[in-house]
Design an enzyme around this catalytic site. Structure first.
Site, PDB file in Angstrom:
ATOM      1  CE  LYS A 288      24.804   2.498 -30.393  1.00  0.00           C
ATOM      2  NZ  LYS A 288      24.084   1.665 -31.366  1.00  0.00           N
TER       3      LYS A 288
ATOM      4  CG  HIS B  21      17.012  -1.628 -33.730  1.00  0.00           C
ATOM      5  ND1 HIS B  21      16.682  -2.750 -33.006  1.00  0.00           N
ATOM      6  CD2 HIS B  21      16.806  -0.572 -32.901  1.00  0.00           C
ATOM      7  CE1 HIS B  21      16.319  -2.378 -31.787  1.00  0.00           C
ATOM      8  NE2 HIS B  21      16.376  -1.070 -31.697  1.00  0.00           N
TER       9      HIS B  21
ATOM     10  CG  HIS C  80      16.151   2.567 -36.731  1.00  0.00           C
ATOM     11  ND1 HIS C  80      17.495   2.634 -36.500  1.00  0.00           N
ATOM     12  CD2 HIS C  80      15.567   2.648 -35.515  1.00  0.00           C
ATOM     13  CE1 HIS C  80      17.725   2.754 -35.200  1.00  0.00           C
ATOM     14  NE2 HIS C  80      16.570   2.765 -34.589  1.00  0.00           N
TER      15      HIS C  80
ATOM     16  CD  GLU D  42      26.572  -0.424 -33.039  1.00  0.00           C
ATOM     17  OE1 GLU D  42      25.942   0.118 -32.113  1.00  0.00           O
ATOM     18  OE2 GLU D  42      26.153  -0.543 -34.183  1.00  0.00           O
TER      19      GLU D  42
ATOM     20  NE  ARG E  25      35.723  22.455 -26.626  1.00  0.00           N
ATOM     21  CZ  ARG E  25      35.748  23.768 -26.452  1.00  0.00           C
ATOM     22  NH1 ARG E  25      35.591  24.274 -25.252  1.00  0.00           N
ATOM     23  NH2 ARG E  25      35.929  24.566 -27.465  1.00  0.00           N
TER      24      ARG E  25
ATOM     25  CE  LYS F 208      22.079  -1.015 -24.774  1.00  0.00           C
ATOM     26  NZ  LYS F 208      21.230   0.020 -25.326  1.00  0.00           N
TER      27      LYS F 208
ATOM     28  CG  ASN G 128      22.253  -2.116 -34.343  1.00  0.00           C
ATOM     29  OD1 ASN G 128      21.771  -1.349 -33.517  1.00  0.00           O
ATOM     30  ND2 ASN G 128      23.482  -1.981 -34.798  1.00  0.00           N
TER      31      ASN G 128
ATOM     32  CD  GLU H 269      14.523  -2.088 -28.392  1.00  0.00           C
ATOM     33  OE1 GLU H 269      15.334  -3.003 -28.632  1.00  0.00           O
ATOM     34  OE2 GLU H 269      14.466  -1.032 -29.054  1.00  0.00           O
TER      35      GLU H 269
ATOM     36  CG  HIS I  49      12.338   2.549 -31.059  1.00  0.00           C
ATOM     37  ND1 HIS I  49      13.082   2.783 -32.197  1.00  0.00           N
ATOM     38  CD2 HIS I  49      13.088   1.730 -30.283  1.00  0.00           C
ATOM     39  CE1 HIS I  49      14.232   2.141 -32.094  1.00  0.00           C
ATOM     40  NE2 HIS I  49      14.266   1.504 -30.942  1.00  0.00           N
TER      41      HIS I  49
ATOM     42  NE  ARG J 249      25.943  -0.140 -27.858  1.00  0.00           N
ATOM     43  CZ  ARG J 249      25.935   0.959 -27.142  1.00  0.00           C
ATOM     44  NH1 ARG J 249      27.055   1.444 -26.672  1.00  0.00           N
ATOM     45  NH2 ARG J 249      24.808   1.591 -26.882  1.00  0.00           N
TER      46      ARG J 249
HETATM   47  N1  LIG Z   1      20.140   5.309 -26.791  1.00  0.00           N
HETATM   48  C1  LIG Z   1      19.866   4.052 -27.037  1.00  0.00           C
HETATM   49  O1  LIG Z   1      20.694   3.154 -26.878  1.00  0.00           O
HETATM   50  C2  LIG Z   1      18.478   3.705 -27.488  1.00  0.00           C
HETATM   51  C3  LIG Z   1      18.060   2.370 -27.498  1.00  0.00           C
HETATM   52  C4  LIG Z   1      16.756   2.084 -27.862  1.00  0.00           C
HETATM   53  C5  LIG Z   1      15.901   3.104 -28.235  1.00  0.00           C
HETATM   54  N2  LIG Z   1      16.344   4.370 -28.224  1.00  0.00           N
HETATM   55  C6  LIG Z   1      15.453   5.479 -28.601  1.00  0.00           C
HETATM   56  O2  LIG Z   1      14.426   5.553 -27.629  1.00  0.00           O
HETATM   57  C7  LIG Z   1      13.278   6.141 -28.237  1.00  0.00           C
HETATM   58  C8  LIG Z   1      12.075   5.338 -27.840  1.00  0.00           C
HETATM   59  O3  LIG Z   1      11.947   5.384 -26.444  1.00  0.00           O
HETATM   60  P1  LIG Z   1      10.556   5.218 -25.702  1.00  0.00           P
HETATM   61  O4  LIG Z   1       9.845   4.052 -26.249  1.00  0.00           O
HETATM   62  O5  LIG Z   1      10.835   5.292 -24.266  1.00  0.00           O
HETATM   63  O6  LIG Z   1       9.733   6.481 -26.235  1.00  0.00           O
HETATM   64  P2  LIG Z   1       9.349   7.910 -25.632  1.00  0.00           P
HETATM   65  O7  LIG Z   1      10.445   8.499 -24.888  1.00  0.00           O
HETATM   66  O8  LIG Z   1       8.803   8.674 -26.773  1.00  0.00           O
HETATM   67  O9  LIG Z   1       8.169   7.566 -24.611  1.00  0.00           O
HETATM   68  C9  LIG Z   1       6.985   7.020 -25.105  1.00  0.00           C
HETATM   69  C10 LIG Z   1       5.756   7.830 -24.679  1.00  0.00           C
HETATM   70  O10 LIG Z   1       5.470   7.550 -23.315  1.00  0.00           O
HETATM   71  C11 LIG Z   1       5.377   8.765 -22.574  1.00  0.00           C
HETATM   72  N3  LIG Z   1       5.859   8.426 -21.234  1.00  0.00           N
HETATM   73  C12 LIG Z   1       7.116   8.089 -20.897  1.00  0.00           C
HETATM   74  N4  LIG Z   1       7.157   7.658 -19.622  1.00  0.00           N
HETATM   75  C13 LIG Z   1       5.908   7.770 -19.132  1.00  0.00           C
HETATM   76  C14 LIG Z   1       5.315   7.467 -17.886  1.00  0.00           C
HETATM   77  N5  LIG Z   1       6.007   6.888 -16.902  1.00  0.00           N
HETATM   78  N6  LIG Z   1       4.009   7.735 -17.727  1.00  0.00           N
HETATM   79  C15 LIG Z   1       3.278   8.255 -18.739  1.00  0.00           C
HETATM   80  N7  LIG Z   1       3.768   8.529 -19.968  1.00  0.00           N
HETATM   81  C16 LIG Z   1       5.074   8.276 -20.151  1.00  0.00           C
HETATM   82  C17 LIG Z   1       6.211   9.743 -23.340  1.00  0.00           C
HETATM   83  O11 LIG Z   1       5.807  11.058 -23.096  1.00  0.00           O
HETATM   84  C18 LIG Z   1       5.923   9.335 -24.780  1.00  0.00           C
HETATM   85  O12 LIG Z   1       4.710   9.903 -25.187  1.00  0.00           O
HETATM   86  C19 LIG Z   1      13.534   6.168 -29.716  1.00  0.00           C
HETATM   87  O13 LIG Z   1      13.838   7.476 -30.102  1.00  0.00           O
HETATM   88  C20 LIG Z   1      14.728   5.281 -29.902  1.00  0.00           C
HETATM   89  O14 LIG Z   1      15.517   5.650 -31.011  1.00  0.00           O
HETATM   90  C21 LIG Z   1      17.604   4.702 -27.861  1.00  0.00           C
END
Ligand SMILES: NC(=O)c1ccc[n+]([C@@H]2O[C@H](COP(=O)([O-])OP(=O)(O)OC[C@H]3O[C@@H](n4cnc5c(N)ncnc54)[C@H](O)[C@@H]3O)[C@@H](O)[C@H]2O)c1
Length: 512
Positions: A305, A406, A410, A395, A283, A385, A403, A347, A422, A399
């Site tokens: 999130k 997005h 998305h 949101e 939980r 942010k 998006n 972003e 992304h 907030r």
């Molecule tokens: N929670 C939220 O508010 C929020 C906001 C924006 C995006 N997101 C989510 O985040 C995700 C995208 O995140 P991302 O772009 O970080 O992608 P990711 O986590 O897939 O990382 C991108 C790639 O880089 C590699 N990597 C990460 N850090 C590294 C490092 N320091 N050195 C070498 N390789 C590294 C990872 O293994 C992966 O292959 C999506 O799923 C999206 O929906 C969430």
């Protein structure tokens, strides 16, 4: 954690800025002069009259010595507090000192409207202030952190002080400190100790594990922890319930209980999955985010999130569960592939468009400036942010401006089968949505071209790839969770620094 000291000449705004800074960081505020007055039962001018400046300085030193018994605070020092005796080493041993500097004209204008009586500025204020500045100029220059305040409001100065310190705080969802520190990963163990963590477990992905797990583990071992590591597949394709289930089982196997801590060491995918697994395990247990991508630093790690994707769409299942701490060490970006760094810039540009024209301008200047000013750019994007999250954590309204890009993004990401990242999808989405805003007559003239040129200048894609079936994108947009009844909500840019939420029913017209 430590105290934060503000120092500088009279009129530089130490007390006003100190209060604003303390509010932003959710820390107590202490004004040393007011403490001295309270303890002596006399005003500063009365103390000066009765005891002279040396008597006042003795009281000041005694008050500063007492600070070690205080909880971490933002502290405004008297303008000459660190000139004398051992005060300086005492204070510098308890936390960073930021010197607020200003032109004589700025200080004079402020002091004119200041009701406070200042014994060291008796007589003609211009003459006495000018000679006081001459006498202390060199002294103030010896401090490593200084902040010119001319032309800035106290709120702006407080934010710039946060940029200097690399410290932010989210007060919503139970509170979350955000630390930005080069080499900060080396202090992970100490930070965990300070946060009362027990039996921490690291969740990471197979790429991040290669570079950053060993340093993280050694830092934790140095503080007496022996963390387990759960490594999940890298990338969006593994952001599903299967991976979440593996994490739950991993937590059980490692013997985690309600008081234990999950450390998400990775990009947005690791953060979303580890955060979700933590939010549902027994939980809800606490988690810390150590983002390793630019995108996760400026966006995904902030705001709680968490979640995973379904085949029908991204992030359809999730929860709000903020990490209790976000630790950002830009050193880890050294191993991030170029494509992923550029992806994160989407972003950053988005946050510029939403409410920071200066940030947008920096991004519009191209990649070499972005690299040169990386630290500032990351902190500015985070600040956008954080400000929005403070106003609307769950949101309910505002907030949703985050998006921007997005809704189309998305859908494009999903339909591309995650061959687009992304950030790349968000870049394409921002351009499509800005063009749509222009056609609706919402966006100012030329905005779509500016947004598109800025993103393209950073190496981001701006067009939906020709092979992508348009009908599938529309279908994916219909499945997007930003749906209100039969309409889909879009965050559409009106200008740089302004976004409007609009419900759209005719999705085909968006893709036209
Ligand atoms: N929670 C939220 O508010 C929020 C906001 C924006 C995006 N997101 C989510 O985040 C995700 C995208 O995140 P991302 O772009 O970080 O992608 P990711 O986590 O897939 O990382 C991108 C790639 O880089 C590699 N990597 C990460 N850090 C590294 C490092 N320091 N050195 C070498 N390789 C590294 C990872 O293994 C992966 O292959 C999506 O799923 C999206 O929906 C969430």
């Amino acid at each position: 954690m430590t105290h934060i000291f503000l120092y500088g000449p009279p009129g530089s705004g130490k007390s006003t800025v100190g209060r604003a800074l303390a509010g932003n960081l959710h820390l107590p505020f202490i004004d040393i002069d007011r403490v001295i007055e309270e303890q002596a039962g006399l005003s500063i001018p009365q103390i000066m009259d009765n005891l002279g400046e040396s008597g006042f300085r003795n009281l000041e030193s005694a008050t500063l010595k007492g600070l070690k018994y205080q909880a971490d605070s933002v502290i405004a020092l008297g303008g000459g507090a660190l000139v004398h005796g051992g005060n300086r080493s005492l204070v510098e041993g308890s936390g960073p000192v930021i010197v607020l500097t200003a032109e004589l004209s700025t200080l004079l204008a402020r002091l004119e409207n200041d009701p406070l009586e200042r014994p060291l500025l008796s007589g003609d204020v211009r003459t006495s202030l000018s000679s006081l500045l001459d006498a202390r100029r060199e002294h103030y220059q010896t401090f490593p952190l200084s902040l010119p305040v001319d032309g800035m409001t106290p709120v702006e100065v407080a934010l710039h002080a946060q940029f200097l310190l690399g410290r932010f705080h989210l007060s919503v969802m139970g509170g979350c400190d955000v630390l930005v520190k080069h080499g900060g990963l080396d202090g992970l163990g100490e930070i965990l100790r300070a946060h009362g963590a027990r039996n921490p477990i690291i969740v990471t992905d197979e790429n991040v594990a290669k570079f950053h797990v060993d340093p993280a583990r050694s830092a934790m071992r140095a503080s007496g922890f022996n963390p387990g590591v759960l490594t999940i597949p890298a990338g969006e394709a593994g952001k599903n319930l299967h991976t979440v289930t593996q994490l739950w089982h991993g937590f059980l196997k490692a013997g985690l209980d309600r008081n234990d801590t999950v450390i998400a060491l990775g990009g947005g995918v690791v953060g979303d999955l580890a955060g979700f697994a933590a939010s549902t395990f027994m939980r809800g247990i606490q988690w810390l985010a150590v983002p390793t991508t630019l995108l996760a630093m400026v966006d995904a790690s902030l705001g709680g999130k968490t979640g995973f994707d379904l085949p029908e769409g991204k992030n359809l299942i999730g929860s709000f569960h903020s990490p209790t701490l976000v630790l950002e060490d830009q050193r880890v970006l050294g191993t991030l592939p170029e494509r992923e760094f550029i992806s994160g810039l989407a972003e950053v540009v988005k946050h510029g468009i939403i409410s920071d024209p200066h940030l947008f301008m920096l991004c519009a200047s191209g990649m070499s400036l972005v690299r040169e000013r990386q630290d500032e750019i990351i902190k500015r994007a985070m600040a956008v942010k954080i400000e929005i999250l403070e106003a609307d954590p769950y949101e309910k309204g505002l907030r949703a401006v985050l998006n921007l890009g997005h809704t189309v993004g998305h859908a494009v990401e999903l339909v591309s089968g995650y061959t687009l990242t992304h950030g790349e999808s968000v870049a394409i989405g921002m351009v499509a949505e800005t063009k749509y805003a222009s056609r609706m007559g919402l966006a100012e003239a030329g905005l779509a071209d500016r947004v598109s040129a800025t993103l393209a200048g950073l190496g981001l894609p701006v067009d939906i790839p020709g092979v992508t079936p348009r009908k599938e994108i529309v279908r994916a947009m219909q499945g997007d969770k930003k749906r209100h009844a039969r309409a889909v909500q879009f965050a559409l840019p009106v200008g740089i620094g302004k976004v409007q939420l609009v419900d759209v029913t005719d999705l085909d017209s968006v893709l036209e």
